[in-house]
Write a protein that holds these residues in place. Structure first.
Motif, PDB file in Angstrom:
ATOM      1  N   ALA A  16       0.821  -1.215   0.000  1.00 21.99           N
ATOM      2  CA  ALA A  16       0.000   0.000   0.000  1.00 21.99           C
ATOM      3  C   ALA A  16       0.850   1.259   0.000  1.00 21.99           C
ATOM      4  CB  ALA A  16      -0.916   0.017   1.235  1.00 21.99           C
ATOM      5  N   SER A  17       1.963   1.228   0.734  1.00 20.82           N
ATOM      6  CA  SER A  17       2.769   2.445   0.802  1.00 20.82           C
ATOM      7  C   SER A  17       4.247   2.104   0.766  1.00 20.82           C
ATOM      8  CB  SER A  17       2.425   3.238   2.065  1.00 20.82           C
ATOM      9  OG  SER A  17       2.617   2.453   3.229  1.00 20.82           O
ATOM     10  N   GLY A  18       4.850   1.820   1.910  1.00 21.30           N
ATOM     11  CA  GLY A  18       6.261   1.491   1.935  1.00 21.30           C
ATOM     12  C   GLY A  18       6.730   1.344   3.363  1.00 21.30           C
ATOM     13  N   GLY A  19       7.838   0.639   3.548  1.00 22.52           N
ATOM     14  CA  GLY A  19       8.407   0.486   4.872  1.00 22.52           C
ATOM     15  C   GLY A  19       7.896  -0.751   5.572  1.00 22.52           C
ATOM     16  N   GLY A  20       8.356  -0.956   6.797  1.00 17.12           N
ATOM     17  CA  GLY A  20       7.971  -2.126   7.571  1.00 17.12           C
ATOM     18  C   GLY A  20       9.183  -2.967   7.892  1.00 17.12           C
ATOM     19  N   PRO A  21       9.150  -3.692   8.980  1.00 18.26           N
ATOM     20  CA  PRO A  21      10.341  -4.418   9.422  1.00 18.26           C
ATOM     21  C   PRO A  21      10.665  -5.663   8.613  1.00 18.26           C
ATOM     22  CG  PRO A  21       8.492  -4.841  10.889  1.00 18.26           C
ATOM     23  CD  PRO A  21       8.046  -3.776   9.944  1.00 18.26           C
ATOM     24  N   ALA A  22       9.659  -6.354   8.079  1.00 18.98           N
ATOM     25  CA  ALA A  22       9.912  -7.585   7.323  1.00 18.98           C
ATOM     26  C   ALA A  22      10.009  -7.248   5.847  1.00 18.98           C
ATOM     27  CB  ALA A  22       8.785  -8.583   7.569  1.00 18.98           C
ATOM     28  N   ARG A  23      11.135  -7.608   5.211  1.00 20.09           N
ATOM     29  CA  ARG A  23      11.378  -7.188   3.832  1.00 20.09           C
ATOM     30  C   ARG A  23      11.590  -8.428   2.977  1.00 20.09           C
ATOM     31  NH1 ARG A  23      11.885  -1.810   3.741  1.00 20.09           N
ATOM     32  NH2 ARG A  23      12.132  -0.792   5.747  1.00 20.09           N
ATOM     33  N   SER A  24      10.545  -8.813   2.241  1.00 15.28           N
ATOM     34  CA  SER A  24      10.600 -10.083   1.524  1.00 15.28           C
ATOM     35  C   SER A  24      10.026  -9.982   0.118  1.00 15.28           C
ATOM     36  CB  SER A  24       9.810 -11.140   2.303  1.00 15.28           C
ATOM     37  OG  SER A  24       8.465 -10.730   2.487  1.00 15.28           O
ATOM     38  N   HIS A  25       9.913  -8.767  -0.406  1.00 17.29           N
ATOM     39  CA  HIS A  25       9.276  -8.583  -1.709  1.00 17.29           C
ATOM     40  C   HIS A  25      10.249  -8.081  -2.765  1.00 17.29           C
ATOM     41  CE1 HIS A  25       5.407  -9.255   0.205  1.00 17.29           C
ATOM     42  NE2 HIS A  25       5.671  -8.300   1.066  1.00 17.29           N
ATOM     43  N   GLY A  26      11.544  -8.317  -2.613  1.00 18.97           N
ATOM     44  CA  GLY A  26      12.515  -7.816  -3.562  1.00 18.97           C
ATOM     45  C   GLY A  26      12.970  -6.413  -3.194  1.00 18.97           C
ATOM     46  N   ARG A  27      13.843  -5.871  -4.030  1.00 24.12           N
ATOM     47  CA  ARG A  27      14.426  -4.570  -3.738  1.00 24.12           C
ATOM     48  C   ARG A  27      14.162  -3.579  -4.863  1.00 24.12           C
ATOM     49  NH1 ARG A  27      20.521  -5.961  -1.808  1.00 24.12           N
ATOM     50  NH2 ARG A  27      20.498  -7.257  -3.689  1.00 24.12           N
ATOM     51  N   ALA A  28      14.115  -2.309  -4.510  1.00 25.43           N
ATOM     52  CA  ALA A  28      13.978  -1.249  -5.495  1.00 25.43           C
ATOM     53  C   ALA A  28      15.296  -1.056  -6.225  1.00 25.43           C
ATOM     54  CB  ALA A  28      13.556   0.047  -4.812  1.00 25.43           C
ATOM     55  N   GLY A  29      15.210  -0.537  -7.456  1.00 28.82           N
ATOM     56  CA  GLY A  29      16.406  -0.305  -8.258  1.00 28.82           C
ATOM     57  C   GLY A  29      16.633   1.127  -8.641  1.00 28.82           C
ATOM     58  N   LEU A  30      15.693   2.008  -8.279  1.00 25.21           N
ATOM     59  CA  LEU A  30      15.882   3.430  -8.538  1.00 25.21           C
ATOM     60  C   LEU A  30      15.024   4.235  -7.580  1.00 25.21           C
ATOM     61  CD1 LEU A  30      13.806   4.917 -11.381  1.00 25.21           C
ATOM     62  CD2 LEU A  30      13.705   2.470 -10.989  1.00 25.21           C
TER      63      LEU A  30
END
Length: 320
Positions: A130-144
């Motif tokens: 919905a927006s961004g952030g959060g402690p668990a990061r499991s959806h890939g990474r941004a590139g720009l």
């Protein structure tokens, strides 16, 4: 960190592996500025991306930033299913997209930079759908990183976002995209990013062809900025031929090594899979053959393959 990489939603790849790049489009987006035009159906967005792949595109920049209905996990599934590289976006849009998100628009430049950096290095959090952030990061990474401004206007929030994007790019060497409303304030925003430490050749000026002024474009190219041509199929505002003429003049004037091509369709009423027209594939199915006839095959390769790969390639450390 070392080496030349492009950071995609499924992992880092070599820039020469991208193929033809759509430098600016959207698979998912919701914004109060476009009510009823939501891109929020994974199956339909998958089908739209499939039509793009069928035209020969090998890489898509998913340019939807924080707070506008991003779905990075769905983007990852589409990328894997279709075999298309997708470079996803962190950053924020112009403030008018966020009338009910004061938690975002009141962030300091330091807080914004921390959030952008986390999505580039650690990945998208659970809240990224919905927006961004959060402690668990499991959806890939941004590139720009993406930022945006209004028509010849900058709010305090937008200034902070530009400062944050410039600082993060200066640190990591990540590419930056700037939404310029109607192509306005290009020199001014480029200078602001440079003052924040961002090399001018890290920056793509989205919608520069909404102001189809080849003289201006050549000035910006001389500073090192990439020129985002993404205004085709907007015949109420200008014919495709006007944009092609502008692009041809930029190549003739020596700015061809800074030009990028994309569609920025960005609304369901213009996606074939959602029941609209002309579709995500229009730029490559209808528009690009006319561009090729005007500037030639070698120039098209630079426009669609060489230039975007160079822009999307990370550079580690400000000395690079």
């Amino acid at each position: 960190m070392s080496g030349r990489i492009v950071r995609t939603i499924l992992g880092d790849v070599a820039p020469e592996d991208l193929g033809v790049v759509d430098y600016h489009d959207h698979l998912f987006q919701t914004t109060p500025l476009l009510p009823g035009d939501e891109l929020n159906d994974e199956g339909r967005s998958h089908d739209e991306a499939a039509a793009l792949v069928a035209t020969g595109v090998g890489c898509l920049v998913e340019a939807t930033p924080i707070g506008l209905g991003r779905m990075p996990s769905a983007v990852a599934r589409i990328s894997r299913s279709l075999g298309i590289h997708v470079v996803h976006t962190t950053g924020v849009h112009r403030e008018s997209h966020y009338p009910s998100q004061p938690d975002l628009t009141t962030m300091s430049a330091v807080q914004l930079a921390e959030m952008f950096r986390a999505e580039l290095i650690d990945g998208f959090g659970e809240g990224a759908e919905a927006s961004g952030g959060g402690p668990a990061r499991s959806h890939g990474r941004a590139g720009l990183v993406k930022v945006g401004i209004g028509y010849w206007s900058l709010t305090t929030f937008e200034r902070r976002a530009i400062e944050a994007a410039g600082a993060v790019s200066a640190e990591l060497g990540a590419p930056v995209m700037v939404h310029l409303e109607h192509g306005s304030a290009a020199h001014e925003v480029l200078t602001m990013l440079a003052e924040a430490g961002c090399p001018e050749d890290r920056v793509a000026l989205a919608h520069i062809d909404r102001n189809p002024d080849p003289g201006l474009h050549l000035e910006l190219a001389a500073r090192g900025a990439y020129l985002g041509y993404d205004g085709s199929a907007r015949h109420k505002s200008w014919p495709d031929g006007m944009l092609i003429d502008c692009l041809e003049q930029v190549f003739a004037g020596g700015g061809g090594d800074r030009a990028l091509l994309g569609g920025d369709v960005a609304r369901s009423s213009r996606y074939e899979s959602y029941g609209g027209l002309p579709g995500l594939a229009y730029t490559y199915r209808r528009y690009l053959p006319r561009v090729r006839a005007a500037i030639g095959e070698e120039a098209v390769t630079r426009l669609t393959t060489v230039n975007p790969a160079e822009w999307l390639t990370w550079r580690y450390g400000p000395e690079k």
